[in-house]
Design a protein around this motif. Structure first.
Motif, PDB file in Angstrom:
ATOM      1  N   VAL A 187      -0.409  11.855  10.902  1.00 30.90           N
ATOM      2  CA  VAL A 187       0.021  10.975   9.810  1.00 30.90           C
ATOM      3  C   VAL A 187      -1.132  10.026   9.531  1.00 30.90           C
ATOM      4  O   VAL A 187      -1.657   9.394  10.448  1.00 30.90           O
ATOM      5  CB  VAL A 187       1.292  10.198  10.163  1.00 30.90           C
ATOM      6  CG1 VAL A 187       1.680   9.258   9.011  1.00 30.90           C
ATOM      7  CG2 VAL A 187       2.433  11.155  10.476  1.00 30.90           C
ATOM      8  N   TYR A 188      -1.523   9.958   8.285  1.00 25.36           N
ATOM      9  CA  TYR A 188      -2.635   9.104   7.871  1.00 25.36           C
ATOM     10  C   TYR A 188      -2.092   7.863   7.171  1.00 25.36           C
ATOM     11  O   TYR A 188      -1.239   7.958   6.286  1.00 25.36           O
ATOM     12  CB  TYR A 188      -3.568   9.867   6.940  1.00 25.36           C
ATOM     13  CG  TYR A 188      -4.454  10.841   7.669  1.00 25.36           C
ATOM     14  CD1 TYR A 188      -3.937  12.003   8.231  1.00 25.36           C
ATOM     15  CD2 TYR A 188      -5.818  10.596   7.816  1.00 25.36           C
ATOM     16  CE1 TYR A 188      -4.744  12.894   8.921  1.00 25.36           C
ATOM     17  CE2 TYR A 188      -6.643  11.483   8.499  1.00 25.36           C
ATOM     18  CZ  TYR A 188      -6.099  12.628   9.049  1.00 25.36           C
ATOM     19  OH  TYR A 188      -6.906  13.505   9.732  1.00 25.36           O
ATOM     20  N   TYR A 189      -2.635   6.725   7.591  1.00 21.38           N
ATOM     21  CA  TYR A 189      -2.214   5.433   7.048  1.00 21.38           C
ATOM     22  C   TYR A 189      -3.418   4.703   6.456  1.00 21.38           C
ATOM     23  O   TYR A 189      -4.516   4.746   7.028  1.00 21.38           O
ATOM     24  CB  TYR A 189      -1.642   4.542   8.148  1.00 21.38           C
ATOM     25  CG  TYR A 189      -0.467   5.096   8.894  1.00 21.38           C
ATOM     26  CD1 TYR A 189      -0.640   5.895  10.025  1.00 21.38           C
ATOM     27  CD2 TYR A 189       0.838   4.809   8.484  1.00 21.38           C
ATOM     28  CE1 TYR A 189       0.446   6.393  10.720  1.00 21.38           C
ATOM     29  CE2 TYR A 189       1.929   5.300   9.182  1.00 21.38           C
ATOM     30  CZ  TYR A 189       1.721   6.099  10.287  1.00 21.38           C
ATOM     31  OH  TYR A 189       2.810   6.587  10.981  1.00 21.38           O
ATOM     32  N   CYS A 190      -3.197   4.022   5.360  1.00 21.14           N
ATOM     33  CA  CYS A 190      -4.228   3.101   4.910  1.00 21.14           C
ATOM     34  C   CYS A 190      -3.793   1.682   5.260  1.00 21.14           C
ATOM     35  O   CYS A 190      -2.599   1.398   5.421  1.00 21.14           O
ATOM     36  CB  CYS A 190      -4.516   3.225   3.419  1.00 21.14           C
ATOM     37  SG  CYS A 190      -3.195   2.696   2.326  1.00 21.14           S
ATOM     38  N   ALA A 191      -4.771   0.827   5.408  1.00 14.09           N
ATOM     39  CA  ALA A 191      -4.502  -0.546   5.813  1.00 14.09           C
ATOM     40  C   ALA A 191      -5.547  -1.472   5.210  1.00 14.09           C
ATOM     41  O   ALA A 191      -6.671  -1.042   4.923  1.00 14.09           O
ATOM     42  CB  ALA A 191      -4.515  -0.656   7.336  1.00 14.09           C
ATOM     43  N   ALA A 192      -5.171  -2.723   5.035  1.00 11.22           N
ATOM     44  CA  ALA A 192      -6.046  -3.723   4.430  1.00 11.22           C
ATOM     45  C   ALA A 192      -6.383  -4.809   5.431  1.00 11.22           C
ATOM     46  O   ALA A 192      -5.504  -5.276   6.175  1.00 11.22           O
ATOM     47  CB  ALA A 192      -5.374  -4.332   3.204  1.00 11.22           C
TER      48      ALA A 192
ATOM     49  N   LEU B 285       0.837  -1.199   0.000  1.00 14.35           N
ATOM     50  CA  LEU B 285       0.000   0.000   0.000  1.00 14.35           C
ATOM     51  C   LEU B 285       0.869   1.245   0.000  1.00 14.35           C
ATOM     52  O   LEU B 285       1.835   1.334   0.777  1.00 14.35           O
ATOM     53  CB  LEU B 285      -0.899  -0.005   1.242  1.00 14.35           C
ATOM     54  CG  LEU B 285      -1.784  -1.247   1.417  1.00 14.35           C
ATOM     55  CD1 LEU B 285      -2.465  -1.221   2.785  1.00 14.35           C
ATOM     56  CD2 LEU B 285      -2.816  -1.341   0.312  1.00 14.35           C
ATOM     57  N   VAL B 286       0.498   2.208  -0.833  1.00 13.50           N
ATOM     58  CA  VAL B 286       1.242   3.464  -0.908  1.00 13.50           C
ATOM     59  C   VAL B 286       0.255   4.621  -0.867  1.00 13.50           C
ATOM     60  O   VAL B 286      -0.582   4.769  -1.775  1.00 13.50           O
ATOM     61  CB  VAL B 286       2.093   3.547  -2.191  1.00 13.50           C
ATOM     62  CG1 VAL B 286       2.834   4.874  -2.241  1.00 13.50           C
ATOM     63  CG2 VAL B 286       3.077   2.377  -2.258  1.00 13.50           C
ATOM     64  N   GLU B 287       0.373   5.435   0.188  1.00 14.10           N
ATOM     65  CA  GLU B 287      -0.506   6.593   0.339  1.00 14.10           C
ATOM     66  C   GLU B 287       0.083   7.818  -0.353  1.00 14.10           C
ATOM     67  O   GLU B 287       1.302   7.950  -0.493  1.00 14.10           O
ATOM     68  CB  GLU B 287      -0.715   6.937   1.817  1.00 14.10           C
ATOM     69  CG  GLU B 287      -1.301   5.826   2.662  1.00 14.10           C
ATOM     70  CD  GLU B 287      -0.232   5.028   3.392  1.00 14.10           C
ATOM     71  OE1 GLU B 287      -0.539   4.430   4.444  1.00 14.10           O
ATOM     72  OE2 GLU B 287       0.931   5.006   2.906  1.00 14.10           O
TER      73      GLU B 287
ATOM     74  N   CYS C  71      -4.760   5.833  -1.726  1.00 14.54           N
ATOM     75  CA  CYS C  71      -3.952   4.692  -1.307  1.00 14.54           C
ATOM     76  C   CYS C  71      -3.972   3.687  -2.453  1.00 14.54           C
ATOM     77  O   CYS C  71      -5.015   3.086  -2.741  1.00 14.54           O
ATOM     78  CB  CYS C  71      -4.507   4.074  -0.038  1.00 14.54           C
ATOM     79  SG  CYS C  71      -3.698   2.536   0.458  1.00 14.54           S
ATOM     80  N   ALA C  72      -2.846   3.542  -3.110  1.00 18.30           N
ATOM     81  CA  ALA C  72      -2.737   2.621  -4.235  1.00 18.30           C
ATOM     82  C   ALA C  72      -2.215   1.279  -3.743  1.00 18.30           C
ATOM     83  O   ALA C  72      -1.223   1.216  -3.002  1.00 18.30           O
ATOM     84  CB  ALA C  72      -1.793   3.198  -5.281  1.00 18.30           C
TER      85      ALA C  72
END
Length: 120
Positions: free
Chosen positions: A93-98, A4-6, A22-23
């Motif tokens: 800081v914003y994070y995406c997660a799966a 994942l890349v934000e 988020c790709a």
């Protein structure tokens, strides 16, 4: 495996808008629920918004309801967080997660994060 890349973070003024992206890599992106988290200095990480694998279910933390919108485009392997009416307290800081299961609260893959700073 999902990578994942934000992107999309930055410095804005209170009241402005930002859209985070988020790709994801991997052919199985559409089978994962996705979440956006944030962590401010000295504070615990919190779940901001989550979306089911098909996009039909979403949930938000109370402080962003009505201002933030999570969405996804499975054809583009991308999840978004549209943030409107930003406040200084949204700085983090914003994070995406799966996650393999929507609503379970267990996230298996994480991005590196993108900084959002909202000035007053």
């Amino acid at each position: 495996q999902v990578q994942l890349v934000e992107s999309g973070g930055g410095l804005v003024q209170a009241g402005d808008s930002l859209r985070l992206s988020c790709a994801a890599s991997g052919r199985t992106f559409s089978s994962y629920a996705m979440g956006w988290f944030r962590q401010a200095p000295g504070k615990a990480r919190e779940l901001v918004a989550a979306i089911s694998w098909g996009g039909g279910r979403t949930n938000y933390t109370d402080s962003v309801k009505g201002r933030f919108t999570i969405s996804r485009d499975n054809a583009k392997n991308t999840v978004y967080l549209q943030m409107n009416s930003l406040k200084p307290e949204d700085s983090a800081v914003y994070y995406c997660a799966a996650s393999k299961v929507y609503g379970l609260g267990i996230y298996d893959y994480w991005g590196q994060g993108t900084q959002v700073t909202v000035s007053s």
